[in-house]
Write a protein that holds these residues in place. Structure first.
Motif, PDB file in Angstrom:
ATOM      1  N   LYS A 287      11.797   5.476 -49.821  1.00 23.32           N
ATOM      2  CA  LYS A 287      12.806   4.645 -50.494  1.00 23.32           C
ATOM      3  C   LYS A 287      14.086   5.443 -50.770  1.00 23.32           C
ATOM      4  CE  LYS A 287       9.301   1.743 -52.733  1.00 23.32           C
ATOM      5  NZ  LYS A 287       9.378   0.736 -51.698  1.00 23.32           N
ATOM      6  N   CYS A 288      14.660   5.957 -49.705  1.00 24.55           N
ATOM      7  CA  CYS A 288      15.829   6.821 -49.870  1.00 24.55           C
ATOM      8  C   CYS A 288      17.024   6.276 -49.086  1.00 24.55           C
ATOM      9  CB  CYS A 288      15.495   8.236 -49.398  1.00 24.55           C
ATOM     10  SG  CYS A 288      14.870   8.331 -47.703  1.00 24.55           S
ATOM     11  N   SER A 289      18.185   6.793 -49.412  1.00 23.94           N
ATOM     12  CA  SER A 289      19.415   6.414 -48.708  1.00 23.94           C
ATOM     13  C   SER A 289      19.476   7.153 -47.375  1.00 23.94           C
ATOM     14  CB  SER A 289      20.630   6.778 -49.558  1.00 23.94           C
ATOM     15  OG  SER A 289      20.711   8.202 -49.699  1.00 23.94           O
ATOM     16  N   ASP A 290      20.461   6.803 -46.559  1.00 24.28           N
ATOM     17  CA  ASP A 290      20.630   7.467 -45.265  1.00 24.28           C
ATOM     18  C   ASP A 290      20.892   8.963 -45.445  1.00 24.28           C
ATOM     19  OD1 ASP A 290      20.234   5.095 -43.955  1.00 24.28           O
ATOM     20  OD2 ASP A 290      22.375   4.668 -43.661  1.00 24.28           O
ATOM     21  N   GLN A 291      21.710   9.297 -46.444  1.00 24.57           N
ATOM     22  CA  GLN A 291      22.026  10.699 -46.698  1.00 24.57           C
ATOM     23  C   GLN A 291      20.784  11.463 -47.161  1.00 24.57           C
ATOM     24  OE1 GLN A 291      24.601  12.553 -46.036  1.00 24.57           O
ATOM     25  NE2 GLN A 291      23.773  14.380 -47.042  1.00 24.57           N
ATOM     26  N   GLU A 292      20.015  10.836 -48.048  1.00 25.27           N
ATOM     27  CA  GLU A 292      18.787  11.475 -48.540  1.00 25.27           C
ATOM     28  C   GLU A 292      17.776  11.651 -47.405  1.00 25.27           C
ATOM     29  OE1 GLU A 292      18.697   9.885 -53.171  1.00 25.27           O
ATOM     30  OE2 GLU A 292      17.959   8.602 -51.548  1.00 25.27           O
ATOM     31  N   LEU A 293      17.722  10.668 -46.514  1.00 29.28           N
ATOM     32  CA  LEU A 293      16.806  10.762 -45.370  1.00 29.28           C
ATOM     33  C   LEU A 293      17.214  11.920 -44.464  1.00 29.28           C
ATOM     34  CD1 LEU A 293      14.495   9.666 -43.612  1.00 29.28           C
ATOM     35  CD2 LEU A 293      16.161   8.115 -42.541  1.00 29.28           C
ATOM     36  N   LYS A 294      18.509  12.057 -44.243  1.00 26.86           N
ATOM     37  CA  LYS A 294      19.005  13.151 -43.409  1.00 26.86           C
ATOM     38  C   LYS A 294      18.613  14.500 -44.000  1.00 26.86           C
ATOM     39  CE  LYS A 294      23.270  14.700 -43.161  1.00 26.86           C
ATOM     40  NZ  LYS A 294      24.715  14.899 -42.903  1.00 26.86           N
ATOM     41  N   GLU A 295      18.738  14.628 -45.309  1.00 30.91           N
ATOM     42  CA  GLU A 295      18.368  15.875 -45.984  1.00 30.91           C
ATOM     43  C   GLU A 295      16.870  16.149 -45.849  1.00 30.91           C
ATOM     44  OE1 GLU A 295      19.773  15.327 -49.937  1.00 30.91           O
ATOM     45  OE2 GLU A 295      21.902  15.443 -49.383  1.00 30.91           O
ATOM     46  N   LEU A 296      16.065  15.086 -45.919  1.00 32.61           N
ATOM     47  CA  LEU A 296      14.620  15.242 -45.755  1.00 32.61           C
ATOM     48  C   LEU A 296      14.269  15.697 -44.340  1.00 32.61           C
ATOM     49  CD1 LEU A 296      13.197  12.127 -47.660  1.00 32.61           C
ATOM     50  CD2 LEU A 296      12.833  14.524 -48.248  1.00 32.61           C
ATOM     51  N   VAL A 297      14.954  15.133 -43.353  1.00 33.48           N
ATOM     52  CA  VAL A 297      14.704  15.497 -41.954  1.00 33.48           C
ATOM     53  C   VAL A 297      15.081  16.953 -41.705  1.00 33.48           C
ATOM     54  CG1 VAL A 297      15.442  15.102 -39.563  1.00 33.48           C
ATOM     55  CG2 VAL A 297      14.884  13.164 -41.030  1.00 33.48           C
ATOM     56  N   LEU A 298      16.203  17.384 -42.275  1.00 28.90           N
ATOM     57  CA  LEU A 298      16.619  18.783 -42.116  1.00 28.90           C
ATOM     58  C   LEU A 298      15.620  19.729 -42.784  1.00 28.90           C
ATOM     59  CD1 LEU A 298      20.457  18.422 -42.725  1.00 28.90           C
ATOM     60  CD2 LEU A 298      19.343  19.057 -40.572  1.00 28.90           C
ATOM     61  N   LYS A 299      15.055  19.275 -43.886  1.00 27.17           N
ATOM     62  CA  LYS A 299      14.063  20.070 -44.594  1.00 27.17           C
ATOM     63  C   LYS A 299      12.729  20.072 -43.857  1.00 27.17           C
ATOM     64  CE  LYS A 299      12.220  20.643 -49.295  1.00 27.17           C
ATOM     65  NZ  LYS A 299      12.185  20.046 -50.672  1.00 27.17           N
ATOM     66  N   CYS A 300      12.415  18.928 -43.249  1.00 30.60           N
ATOM     67  CA  CYS A 300      11.147  18.777 -42.527  1.00 30.60           C
ATOM     68  C   CYS A 300      11.383  18.010 -41.224  1.00 30.60           C
ATOM     69  CB  CYS A 300      10.127  18.037 -43.398  1.00 30.60           C
ATOM     70  SG  CYS A 300       8.554  17.723 -42.568  1.00 30.60           S
ATOM     71  N   PRO A 301      11.759  18.707 -40.138  1.00 30.33           N
ATOM     72  CA  PRO A 301      12.024  18.040 -38.852  1.00 30.33           C
ATOM     73  C   PRO A 301      10.831  17.259 -38.306  1.00 30.33           C
ATOM     74  CG  PRO A 301      12.877  20.278 -38.845  1.00 30.33           C
ATOM     75  CD  PRO A 301      12.053  20.148 -40.084  1.00 30.33           C
ATOM     76  N   ALA A 302       9.635  17.500 -38.853  1.00 30.10           N
ATOM     77  CA  ALA A 302       8.455  16.745 -38.421  1.00 30.10           C
ATOM     78  C   ALA A 302       8.656  15.248 -38.643  1.00 30.10           C
ATOM     79  CB  ALA A 302       7.212  17.221 -39.178  1.00 30.10           C
ATOM     80  N   LEU A 303       9.469  14.875 -39.626  1.00 25.65           N
ATOM     81  CA  LEU A 303       9.747  13.461 -39.882  1.00 25.65           C
ATOM     82  C   LEU A 303      10.457  12.814 -38.705  1.00 25.65           C
ATOM     83  CD1 LEU A 303      10.978  13.624 -43.594  1.00 25.65           C
ATOM     84  CD2 LEU A 303       8.730  12.910 -42.746  1.00 25.65           C
ATOM     85  N   LEU A 304      11.145  13.617 -37.928  1.00 32.78           N
ATOM     86  CA  LEU A 304      11.857  13.125 -36.751  1.00 32.78           C
ATOM     87  C   LEU A 304      10.972  13.220 -35.518  1.00 32.78           C
ATOM     88  CD1 LEU A 304      14.777  12.247 -35.837  1.00 32.78           C
ATOM     89  CD2 LEU A 304      15.125  14.646 -35.232  1.00 32.78           C
ATOM     90  N   TYR A 305      10.177  14.293 -35.462  1.00 36.36           N
ATOM     91  CA  TYR A 305       9.409  14.598 -34.251  1.00 36.36           C
ATOM     92  C   TYR A 305       8.129  13.776 -34.125  1.00 36.36           C
ATOM     93  CZ  TYR A 305       6.555  17.186 -30.928  1.00 36.36           C
ATOM     94  OH  TYR A 305       5.749  17.522 -29.882  1.00 36.36           O
ATOM     95  N   TYR A 306       7.381  13.652 -35.214  1.00 34.22           N
ATOM     96  CA  TYR A 306       6.096  12.953 -35.118  1.00 34.22           C
ATOM     97  C   TYR A 306       6.289  11.446 -35.028  1.00 34.22           C
ATOM     98  CZ  TYR A 306       3.627  17.280 -36.146  1.00 34.22           C
ATOM     99  OH  TYR A 306       3.124  18.549 -36.088  1.00 34.22           O
ATOM    100  N   SER A 307       5.411  10.811 -34.276  1.00 34.93           N
ATOM    101  CA  SER A 307       5.473   9.356 -34.121  1.00 34.93           C
ATOM    102  C   SER A 307       5.030   8.675 -35.406  1.00 34.93           C
ATOM    103  CB  SER A 307       4.568   8.919 -32.971  1.00 34.93           C
ATOM    104  OG  SER A 307       3.209   9.166 -33.295  1.00 34.93           O
TER     105      SER A 307
END
Length: 397
Positions: A287-307
């Motif tokens: 339940k985060c904003s686009d900016q918060e999601l981007k920060e999460l992805v940078l912190k944990c790229p697995a959020l982008l990589y895993y299906s």
């Protein structure tokens, strides 16, 4: 579905809602990977594979038997080899012996890769000369053949293999890295060298456009290749599309380079569609904003990589252990761990009296080494006696 969830209904509903945001989830990898995986079958399509209408070639069986090869094993795994009219059993065994293979090694190689006997001596000698370009000596070569016979006996792409080996040497890759590619990632040598060069040039061009320097470009490319040679199976268009997807989602040039380094190039195994689904899933869960999601992805790229199915399984596993979505959001790197690893670590920490539900997840996440360090600190703290500064000291006379 979410039995045993203690943080419960709220987090369970969150996960279910996030799950509903995607449908018809396909493979997490681009079509080029499926094509590469099918090449092993295509390699042998020129040989007879109809095992019902033909009889085994007795000469082949007798020749293999004299070499102490387990015929039953070949029948079970690749019986079609025994049906061929022409084979070069004695000749191929002789070449292997010339390179230093003993009787047991020859038998083992032919049992695991019986199609080797269908190649002509000339083809195998050419392959031998090719691999010697990057092997220190024949002792190393025969050892590699013993370990990876199928990689060596794939001769259909000999000219492409040679051109790619020479290109990699020009690029600056060390021979020991190239031999690792030949054995563990042989498919990257099957494409024409022009395609390989095109992919490398695309990576170089994008590295510079993202702010990388000329001085560091060669090191960056070589490191990327050594970590993930399969990047070369992608097309230049696919690489460009993935980078543009990240930029369209407001990742800065520096952040894109950061993701490429963290993911070791595996980002190119994905497609914009799969990355979009994974990001949407995470956005709905946390339940985060686009900016918060981007920060999460940078912190944990697995959020982008895993299906989505992988992320869903791991989230569900954490929730079943009583961990909340809020805790996971604070330490998203815990999603890099499989459910089995999480359960094992929680069990070890619980034995020390550490309540994972009430604290942060830093002690749970990280590599095996990271966890052992955290576990050791918690264990030491538990075992250390409490020091009382005003207690009398008992000193013996």
């Amino acid at each position: 579905m979410l039995r045993g969830v203690t943080h419960g209904t709220k987090d369970a509903v969150t996960l279910l809602l996030a799950r509903s945001q995607y449908c018809n989830m396909g493979s997490n990898f681009s079509p080029v990977w499926t094509e590469a995986a099918n090449r092993s079958f295509l390699m042998h399509s020129t040989y007879t594979t109809d095992t019902k209408s033909r009889e085994e070639n007795k000469k082949i069986i007798e020749s293999l038997y004299r070499l102490s090869v387990d015929i039953k094993k070949i029948r079970r795994l690749k019986e079609w080899v025994l049906l061929q009219d022409v084979a070069y059993v004695k000749e191929i065994a002789g070449i292997l012996q010339e390179m230093g293979a003993d009787e047991a090694a020859v038998a083992s190689i032919l049992e695991r890769c019986p199609e080797a006997i269908l190649h002509t001596p000339a083809e195998i000698n050419s392959q031998r000369a090719l691999w010697q370009l990057v092997c220190q000596n024949e002792k190393q070569l025969i050892k590699l053949i013993e370990q990876f016979p199928e990689s060596f006996f794939t001769t259909q792409y000999h000219e492409n293999q040679k051109a790619n080996i020479l290109f990699f040497q020009e690029l600056g890759l060390k021979n020991n890295i190239i031999t690792r590619f030949l054995t563990s990632a042989p498919n990257i040598f099957y494409n024409p060298v022009e395609k390989t060069r095109n992919v490398i040039e695309t990576l170089q061009r994008n590295y510079l456009s993202l702010g990388g320097s000329d001085a560091n470009m060669k090191i960056w490319i070589l490191k990327l290749l050594s970590q993930n040679p399969f990047i070369l199976l992608n097309t230049s268009i696919a690489i460009q599309e993935n980078l543009e997807f990240l930029q369209k989602n407001d990742f800065t040039d520096h952040e894109v380079l950061q993701l490429l380094s963290k993911l070791k190039g595996f980002i190119f195994q994905l497609t914009p569609a799969t990355m979009r689904k994974s990001m949407l899933f995470s956005k709905n869960v946390f339940k985060c904003s686009d900016q918060e999601l981007k920060e999460l992805v940078l912190k944990c790229p697995a959020l982008l990589y895993y299906s989505v199915p992988v992320l869903e399984e791991r989230l569900e596993g954490l929730l079943k252990e009583g961990i909340s979505v809020a805790q996971i959001r604070d330490t998203p790197t815990v999603l890099e761990l499989t459910t089995q690893i999480v359960q094992y670590r929680i069990k070890k920490l619980s034995a020390l009296g550490y309540d994972i539900k009430s604290g942060n997840l830093e002690s749970l996440s990280g590599t095996k080494k990271d966890f052992e360090v955290s576990y050791g600190k918690i264990q030491s703290k538990k075992e250390r006696p409490i020091f009382n500064p005003v207690a009398p000291l008992h000193v013996e006379d």
